[in-house]
Design a protein around this motif. Structure first.
Motif, mmCIF file in Angstrom:
data_model
loop_
_atom_site.group_PDB
_atom_site.id
_atom_site.type_symbol
_atom_site.label_atom_id
_atom_site.label_comp_id
_atom_site.label_asym_id
_atom_site.label_seq_id
_atom_site.Cartn_x
_atom_site.Cartn_y
_atom_site.Cartn_z
ATOM 1 N N THR A 171 1.030 -1.719 -0.304
ATOM 2 C CA THR A 171 0.264 0.113 0.156
ATOM 3 C C THR A 171 0.715 1.183 -0.277
ATOM 4 N N GLY A 172 0.199 2.578 -0.069
ATOM 5 C CA GLY A 172 0.798 3.671 0.066
ATOM 6 C C GLY A 172 0.977 4.104 0.788
ATOM 7 N N THR A 173 0.449 3.700 1.924
ATOM 8 C CA THR A 173 0.837 4.260 3.036
ATOM 9 C C THR A 173 1.707 3.005 4.135
ATOM 10 N N GLU A 174 2.232 2.263 3.831
ATOM 11 C CA GLU A 174 2.696 1.163 4.607
ATOM 12 C C GLU A 174 4.704 1.549 3.311
ATOM 13 N N ALA A 175 4.245 2.097 2.016
ATOM 14 C CA ALA A 175 5.866 2.853 1.281
ATOM 15 C C ALA A 175 5.512 3.879 2.879
ATOM 16 N N VAL A 176 4.742 5.124 2.351
ATOM 17 C CA VAL A 176 5.214 6.113 3.866
ATOM 18 C C VAL A 176 6.086 5.450 4.730
ATOM 19 N N GLN A 177 5.393 4.884 5.393
ATOM 20 C CA GLN A 177 5.863 4.931 6.645
ATOM 21 C C GLN A 177 8.178 3.801 6.806
ATOM 22 N N ALA A 178 7.473 2.880 5.596
ATOM 23 C CA ALA A 178 8.730 2.696 5.266
ATOM 24 C C ALA A 178 9.899 4.076 5.461
ATOM 25 N N ALA A 179 9.548 4.735 4.639
ATOM 26 C CA ALA A 179 10.278 6.398 4.784
ATOM 27 C C ALA A 179 10.636 6.489 6.374
ATOM 28 N N VAL A 180 9.090 6.847 6.562
ATOM 29 C CA VAL A 180 9.340 6.907 8.179
ATOM 30 C C VAL A 180 10.499 5.845 8.753
ATOM 31 N N ASP A 181 9.948 5.123 8.791
ATOM 32 C CA ASP A 181 11.522 4.144 9.403
ATOM 33 C C ASP A 181 12.636 3.651 9.248
ATOM 34 N N GLY A 182 13.228 4.784 8.027
ATOM 35 C CA GLY A 182 14.775 5.082 7.619
ATOM 36 C C GLY A 182 14.483 3.987 6.366
ATOM 37 N N LYS A 183 13.734 3.241 5.910
ATOM 38 C CA LYS A 183 14.141 1.681 4.863
ATOM 39 C C LYS A 183 14.022 2.607 3.526
ATOM 40 N N ALA A 184 14.356 3.660 3.755
ATOM 41 C CA ALA A 184 13.697 4.647 2.339
ATOM 42 C C ALA A 184 14.027 6.052 2.814
ATOM 43 N N ALA A 185 14.645 6.549 1.437
ATOM 44 C CA ALA A 185 14.985 8.150 1.292
ATOM 45 C C ALA A 185 13.738 8.991 1.205
ATOM 46 N N ALA A 186 12.721 8.451 0.571
ATOM 47 C CA ALA A 186 11.638 8.506 -0.137
ATOM 48 C C ALA A 186 10.941 8.036 -0.316
ATOM 49 N N ALA A 187 9.316 8.427 -0.877
ATOM 50 C CA ALA A 187 8.172 7.755 -0.983
ATOM 51 C C ALA A 187 7.596 8.345 -2.652
ATOM 52 N N LEU A 188 6.929 7.834 -2.727
ATOM 53 C CA LEU A 188 5.812 8.769 -4.506
ATOM 54 C C LEU A 188 4.859 8.161 -4.437
ATOM 55 N N VAL A 189 3.540 8.739 -3.494
ATOM 56 C CA VAL A 189 2.810 8.126 -2.865
ATOM 57 C C VAL A 189 1.161 9.609 -3.434
ATOM 58 N N THR A 190 0.405 9.082 -2.935
ATOM 59 C CA THR A 190 -0.305 10.496 -3.138
ATOM 60 C C THR A 190 -0.376 11.624 -1.973
ATOM 61 N N ARG A 191 -1.339 12.472 -2.198
ATOM 62 C CA ARG A 191 -1.053 13.730 -0.557
ATOM 63 C C ARG A 191 -1.679 12.748 0.687
ATOM 64 N N ALA A 192 -2.362 12.467 0.375
ATOM 65 C CA ALA A 192 -3.556 11.891 1.535
ATOM 66 C C ALA A 192 -2.396 10.419 1.966
ATOM 67 N N GLN A 193 -2.667 9.709 1.400
ATOM 68 C CA GLN A 193 -1.123 9.025 1.989
ATOM 69 C C GLN A 193 -0.153 9.650 2.451
#
Length: 303
Positions: free
Chosen positions: A206-228
């Motif tokens: 999911t997009g929210t999991e992609a954002v959470q990965a960035a928050v957790d330091g697993k990614a530097a950035a995530a391309l998602v929707t603004r809502a996510q």
């Protein structure tokens, strides 16, 4: 004389002696016409049928955080809250119909708006989270897509400690990236520049999991929707201070300004459409719609 339709009680012919056929019909026809009138008055319009049931059936997508997610008996999200508010504004109780997305939007409109699923599920009175797109509307004349309540857009959410500024896709080279499985944003990210960034991209369910990965330091950035992006950052206020949301132009099909999102009903249900439009207007004018967005950590964007 010709038989009367079985939809009505068959009336006996008057037994008055000496009446001609024309005189008999003169007596009979007003009675039959009266029965037709009573029958016509019992037919319910789309909105009257819904009010008589006391329920507004609203279809929402399963596994679609931050709009509708969780177990069917305890589903939460912005669309769920909006459905509850619309039903309440119309003086009805909410009947939520969560469903799995089909292969395309046309499948969803058929299954949940105008026909119903072949397994017997649906249709609902209204489906939320529908792109208000004229080409989609033209391809699906059985439905009416109307009254947008928000605008979706694709953004880059990035950790400023790893990516201070991002002005072009090339600035993403050399850092781990995240995207949602099956989303257009993932295709754009992986396909840019003939696969320039492909090996850096990790795909999440999911997009929210992609954002959470960035928050957790697993990614530097995530391309998602603004809502996510906003919904996840609102749940992680400590991390949100060093994250930035940037609109990045890939020049390959994603609308820079985003796209309006509304609802869909059967094309013939005009009264229901007017009632929903009035209910949404009231929620907007009273400030309740803004409150719903704020409670879910999202910005109420003009459609």
């Amino acid at each position: 004389m010709p038989s009367v339709s079985k939809s009505f009680q068959v009336l006996p012919t008057p037994a008055t002696p000496g009446l001609t056929r024309r005189q008999t019909l003169a007596v009979l026809m007003p009675l039959v016409a009266g029965h037709y009138s009573v029958y016509a008055q019992t037919e319910l319009t789309d909105l009257a049928r819904i009010r008589a049931s006391g329920l507004l059936k609203v279809a929402v997508y399963k596994d679609n955080a931050p709009f509708s997610d969780g177990a069917a008996a305890d589903m939460r999200g912005l669309d769920v809250a909006l459905a509850e508010a619309l039903a309440r504004q119309m003086g009805l109780k909410l009947s939520l119909l969560p469903f799995d997305a089909g292969e395309n939007m046309g499948d969803d409109l058929r299954n949940m708006v105008w026909k119903g699923h072949y397994l017997g599920y649906g249709p609902a009175d209204v489906l939320l989270q529908v792109p208000a797109d004229k080409f989609l509307a033209q391809k699906n004349p059985q439905v009416m897509i109307f009254t947008p309540y928000m605008r979706q857009s694709v953004v880059l959410v990035h950790d400023t400690r790893k990516l201070a500024d991002v002005a072009a896709p090339e600035d993403l080279q050399g850092v781990p990236l995240a995207a949602e499985r099956g989303a257009g944003a993932a295709s754009v990210l992986m396909g840019y520049g003939g696969g320039l960034l492909r090996n850096q991209v990790s795909i999440y369910n999911t997009g929210t999991e992609a954002v959470q990965a960035a928050v957790d330091g697993k990614a530097a950035a995530a391309l998602v929707t603004r809502a996510q992006a906003e919904s996840v950052l609102s749940r992680n206020p400590g991390s949100a201070t060093h994250f930035r949301i940037t609109r990045l132009n890939f020049n390959n099909g994603i609308a820079d300004t985003g796209w309006p999102v509304g609802m869909a009903i059967k094309s013939g249900n005009k009264e229901l459409g007017q009632a929903l439009e009035t209910a949404l207007k009231s929620l907007r004018e009273s400030g309740e719609l803004l409150k719903i967005f704020q409670q879910h950590g999202m910005t109420l964007t003009a459609p």
